[in-house]
Motif scaffolding. Sequence first.
Motif, PDB file in Angstrom:
ATOM      1  N   PRO A 340      39.102  31.506  36.456  1.00 41.02           N
ATOM      2  CA  PRO A 340      39.261  32.770  37.189  1.00 41.02           C
ATOM      3  C   PRO A 340      38.164  32.928  38.240  1.00 41.02           C
ATOM      4  O   PRO A 340      37.016  32.537  38.023  1.00 41.02           O
ATOM      5  CB  PRO A 340      39.143  33.840  36.089  1.00 41.02           C
ATOM      6  CG  PRO A 340      39.222  33.101  34.794  1.00 41.02           C
ATOM      7  CD  PRO A 340      38.711  31.722  35.055  1.00 41.02           C
ATOM      8  N   TYR A 341      38.534  33.501  39.364  1.00 40.42           N
ATOM      9  CA  TYR A 341      37.554  33.769  40.418  1.00 40.42           C
ATOM     10  C   TYR A 341      37.526  35.264  40.684  1.00 40.42           C
ATOM     11  O   TYR A 341      38.534  35.839  41.131  1.00 40.42           O
ATOM     12  CB  TYR A 341      37.896  33.020  41.698  1.00 40.42           C
ATOM     13  CG  TYR A 341      36.881  33.238  42.803  1.00 40.42           C
ATOM     14  CD1 TYR A 341      35.687  32.523  42.825  1.00 40.42           C
ATOM     15  CD2 TYR A 341      37.097  34.184  43.799  1.00 40.42           C
ATOM     16  CE1 TYR A 341      34.745  32.731  43.816  1.00 40.42           C
ATOM     17  CE2 TYR A 341      36.152  34.399  44.790  1.00 40.42           C
ATOM     18  CZ  TYR A 341      34.975  33.667  44.798  1.00 40.42           C
ATOM     19  OH  TYR A 341      34.045  33.876  45.774  1.00 40.42           O
ATOM     20  N   SER A 342      36.372  35.876  40.419  1.00 39.60           N
ATOM     21  CA  SER A 342      36.203  37.316  40.599  1.00 39.60           C
ATOM     22  C   SER A 342      37.369  38.067  39.968  1.00 39.60           C
ATOM     23  O   SER A 342      37.964  38.956  40.565  1.00 39.60           O
ATOM     24  CB  SER A 342      36.100  37.641  42.098  1.00 39.60           C
ATOM     25  OG  SER A 342      35.798  38.999  42.311  1.00 39.60           O
ATOM     26  N   ILE A 373      34.288  33.117  37.632  1.00 41.02           N
ATOM     27  CA  ILE A 373      33.315  32.773  38.674  1.00 41.02           C
ATOM     28  C   ILE A 373      33.046  34.022  39.502  1.00 41.02           C
ATOM     29  O   ILE A 373      33.985  34.665  39.986  1.00 41.02           O
ATOM     30  CB  ILE A 373      33.851  31.636  39.565  1.00 41.02           C
ATOM     31  CG1 ILE A 373      34.174  30.404  38.718  1.00 41.02           C
ATOM     32  CG2 ILE A 373      32.858  31.293  40.664  1.00 41.02           C
ATOM     33  CD1 ILE A 373      34.895  29.311  39.491  1.00 41.02           C
ATOM     34  N   ALA A 374      31.798  34.378  39.641  1.00 39.65           N
ATOM     35  CA  ALA A 374      31.440  35.598  40.353  1.00 39.65           C
ATOM     36  C   ALA A 374      31.713  35.449  41.848  1.00 39.65           C
ATOM     37  O   ALA A 374      31.578  34.368  42.426  1.00 39.65           O
ATOM     38  CB  ALA A 374      29.978  35.950  40.111  1.00 39.65           C
ATOM     39  N   TYR A 375      32.074  36.567  42.453  1.00 41.75           N
ATOM     40  CA  TYR A 375      32.342  36.594  43.900  1.00 41.75           C
ATOM     41  C   TYR A 375      31.087  36.179  44.666  1.00 41.75           C
ATOM     42  O   TYR A 375      29.997  36.695  44.448  1.00 41.75           O
ATOM     43  CB  TYR A 375      32.773  37.995  44.314  1.00 41.75           C
ATOM     44  CG  TYR A 375      32.972  38.181  45.799  1.00 41.75           C
ATOM     45  CD1 TYR A 375      34.161  37.805  46.408  1.00 41.75           C
ATOM     46  CD2 TYR A 375      31.970  38.739  46.590  1.00 41.75           C
ATOM     47  CE1 TYR A 375      34.353  37.989  47.769  1.00 41.75           C
ATOM     48  CE2 TYR A 375      32.155  38.916  47.949  1.00 41.75           C
ATOM     49  CZ  TYR A 375      33.339  38.536  48.537  1.00 41.75           C
ATOM     50  OH  TYR A 375      33.519  38.707  49.880  1.00 41.75           O
ATOM     51  N   GLY A 376      31.243  35.222  45.567  1.00 40.61           N
ATOM     52  CA  GLY A 376      30.146  34.771  46.406  1.00 40.61           C
ATOM     53  C   GLY A 376      29.312  33.664  45.814  1.00 40.61           C
ATOM     54  O   GLY A 376      28.420  33.140  46.496  1.00 40.61           O
ATOM     55  N   ASP A 377      29.550  33.272  44.544  1.00 38.34           N
ATOM     56  CA  ASP A 377      28.768  32.185  43.941  1.00 38.34           C
ATOM     57  C   ASP A 377      29.067  30.865  44.639  1.00 38.34           C
ATOM     58  O   ASP A 377      30.188  30.614  45.099  1.00 38.34           O
ATOM     59  CB  ASP A 377      29.089  32.057  42.450  1.00 38.34           C
ATOM     60  CG  ASP A 377      28.321  33.054  41.613  1.00 38.34           C
ATOM     61  OD1 ASP A 377      27.567  33.859  42.203  1.00 38.34           O
ATOM     62  OD2 ASP A 377      28.489  33.040  40.375  1.00 38.34           O
ATOM     63  N   VAL A 398      42.939  27.334  39.322  1.00 39.16           N
ATOM     64  CA  VAL A 398      42.045  28.423  39.685  1.00 39.16           C
ATOM     65  C   VAL A 398      42.891  29.693  39.792  1.00 39.16           C
ATOM     66  O   VAL A 398      44.015  29.659  40.308  1.00 39.16           O
ATOM     67  CB  VAL A 398      41.307  28.117  41.008  1.00 39.16           C
ATOM     68  CG1 VAL A 398      42.278  27.883  42.143  1.00 39.16           C
ATOM     69  CG2 VAL A 398      40.353  29.249  41.364  1.00 39.16           C
ATOM     70  N   LEU A 399      42.379  30.799  39.270  1.00 36.73           N
ATOM     71  CA  LEU A 399      43.140  32.054  39.194  1.00 36.73           C
ATOM     72  C   LEU A 399      42.550  33.082  40.149  1.00 36.73           C
ATOM     73  O   LEU A 399      41.371  33.435  40.034  1.00 36.73           O
ATOM     74  CB  LEU A 399      43.131  32.585  37.761  1.00 36.73           C
ATOM     75  CG  LEU A 399      43.805  33.938  37.519  1.00 36.73           C
ATOM     76  CD1 LEU A 399      45.292  33.874  37.867  1.00 36.73           C
ATOM     77  CD2 LEU A 399      43.601  34.398  36.079  1.00 36.73           C
ATOM     78  N   PHE A 400      43.364  33.565  41.079  1.00 40.56           N
ATOM     79  CA  PHE A 400      42.978  34.622  42.001  1.00 40.56           C
ATOM     80  C   PHE A 400      43.823  35.864  41.717  1.00 40.56           C
ATOM     81  O   PHE A 400      44.889  35.786  41.095  1.00 40.56           O
ATOM     82  CB  PHE A 400      43.191  34.207  43.458  1.00 40.56           C
ATOM     83  CG  PHE A 400      42.323  33.065  43.913  1.00 40.56           C
ATOM     84  CD1 PHE A 400      40.946  33.171  43.922  1.00 40.56           C
ATOM     85  CD2 PHE A 400      42.888  31.874  44.344  1.00 40.56           C
ATOM     86  CE1 PHE A 400      40.140  32.131  44.343  1.00 40.56           C
ATOM     87  CE2 PHE A 400      42.102  30.818  44.770  1.00 40.56           C
ATOM     88  CZ  PHE A 400      40.723  30.953  44.767  1.00 40.56           C
ATOM     89  N   SER A 401      43.349  36.979  42.236  1.00 40.31           N
ATOM     90  CA  SER A 401      44.126  38.216  42.173  1.00 40.31           C
ATOM     91  C   SER A 401      44.725  38.493  43.543  1.00 40.31           C
ATOM     92  O   SER A 401      44.037  38.370  44.570  1.00 40.31           O
ATOM     93  CB  SER A 401      43.243  39.400  41.757  1.00 40.31           C
ATOM     94  OG  SER A 401      43.955  40.624  41.867  1.00 40.31           O
ATOM     95  N   HIS A 411      36.699  32.361  48.853  1.00 44.83           N
ATOM     96  CA  HIS A 411      37.857  31.744  48.232  1.00 44.83           C
ATOM     97  C   HIS A 411      38.131  30.350  48.819  1.00 44.83           C
ATOM     98  O   HIS A 411      38.438  29.405  48.080  1.00 44.83           O
ATOM     99  CB  HIS A 411      39.100  32.625  48.420  1.00 44.83           C
ATOM    100  CG  HIS A 411      38.915  34.039  47.960  1.00 44.83           C
ATOM    101  ND1 HIS A 411      38.321  35.002  48.748  1.00 44.83           N
ATOM    102  CD2 HIS A 411      39.242  34.657  46.797  1.00 44.83           C
ATOM    103  CE1 HIS A 411      38.295  36.149  48.092  1.00 44.83           C
ATOM    104  NE2 HIS A 411      38.842  35.978  46.904  1.00 44.83           N
ATOM    105  N   GLY A 412      38.022  30.243  50.134  1.00 44.05           N
ATOM    106  CA  GLY A 412      38.268  28.955  50.779  1.00 44.05           C
ATOM    107  C   GLY A 412      37.248  27.904  50.384  1.00 44.05           C
ATOM    108  O   GLY A 412      37.592  26.728  50.196  1.00 44.05           O
TER     109      GLY A 412
END
Length: 492
Positions: A340-342, A373-377, A398-401, A411-412
């Motif tokens: 998961p990402y953010s 994974i924290a936003y901006g890491d 990878v999982l996005f919302s 994200h990119g």
Amino acid sequence: MNEQAAREVVMVRAIEAADHAHEILSEDDRRYASRSAMELAQWQASHAGSPVTAGTFLHQRAGQILKRMSERHAAFGPILRLPGALNLLWTGLPALALLAGVFLDRITDPHRVDLLSAPLLLIIVWNLAVYAGLLVWPWLPFGKPKPSGSGLLRLLSLGRTRLPRKLPPVLASALLAFMAEWTQLGRLLTLARLGRALHLGSALFALGAVLSLYARGYVAQYSAGWESTFLDTAQVHALLSALFMPAMAIFPLQGFSLADIEALRFGQAPALPLGGARWVHLYAATLLLLVVLPRLLLAGAAQWRVRRWTRNFPLDLEQPYFRRLLKALGGAPGTLRVLPYSFAVDEARDKGLSQLAARLLGEQARLMLRPSIAYGDDPREALREVKLNDSDATVTAVLFSLAATPETENHGALLDHLVRESARGIAVLVDESGYLERVGAQAGGPQRMAERIALWRQFCSFHQAPATFVNLLHPEAHPLDGGAGLTLSAAA
């Protein structure tokens, strides 16, 4: 499995992926195909005294489904057959090259052997340039293989395939998807076939030119000589000495001196009618050493690749679609690893991920949910303890919302890192549940949903990681049982 079996398996996968609503292939049809394929595969294995293989099972199952499609749709049958025009192309191109070489003397003087024969020199120089190009091409920036296919590549892979108008829209859509996918999957095989035809054609063209020289020599008397506006005798002697040096070093051929070259200059002295045979032998030996033999070796190498890939087509059976079907053969359960990402995955969405894993990889599939994974890491730092290429995970996603707006620097950057580092490919899940709860009931909500989905789809495609949209609160909202599975990005 061989090329034909892989072609049928990929075609069936495209049909099942497109037929989400089971319009042309019911669930009973699919179960019957799997059951019959298992029985046929076991019967074949028992007679061969070997275990059932994944390739045999998948091929038998694809055969059952394609047979059913042919019975229901008469226009579908011809599509199954490989186009015979391609076989004619691979054999006809070298044959035409041989004939072109035989008739090469028609554009030159049939009674004269020109020491500076433009056609013969062009054949030699062109082939030497091709050899040099083959050596340096892989090292050039634009010489690396491109993932996207061209119209020519598709034509060489499938021939001039036109879909009949009487096919159902779902089946037509599936076949279009199959054509695009098969063009990419068979790219190396098609290029090997093309290379074999071109190398063999070049060898036969040069051989035809040699045969033409000797055949004409039996019915006509050659006069040998040369003429040039810009080259003098010494330069011509140096050029011909370098050109014929390999042939004279290997074959017992008569050499020539500076005086011989001067005596053969047209306009300076009478042409020597008896001197033609020496130069025919020199040119023939040179063409044999510099063109025919190297091209035959290259054609042989291409044929080895064609034979290997035709007999054992490189189809990745680790993809979710195949893993789900192959559960009938037993083996360890598949694992879906989610990054998961953010994204805070609550209990309800965790359950949705488990259901998604079961539908993709079988009822015994396991879910491996990593910490968010924290936003901006930084991707490297965040994934330092994740082994992307280990065998513990069948699929890594990878999982996005969908509620988030995709950003190149965040994200990119993560997608680029995953695509670059994962040798087995990466899947992208975009969950719409949160965004749907926020805007679904509002005025213009459906339009905003469609725009956001289009934005994410374009964004992920740009980063070479096509997105799969899911609803983790209602996993059944997006049918995946038909074979769509997760779309894996190609490894860099």
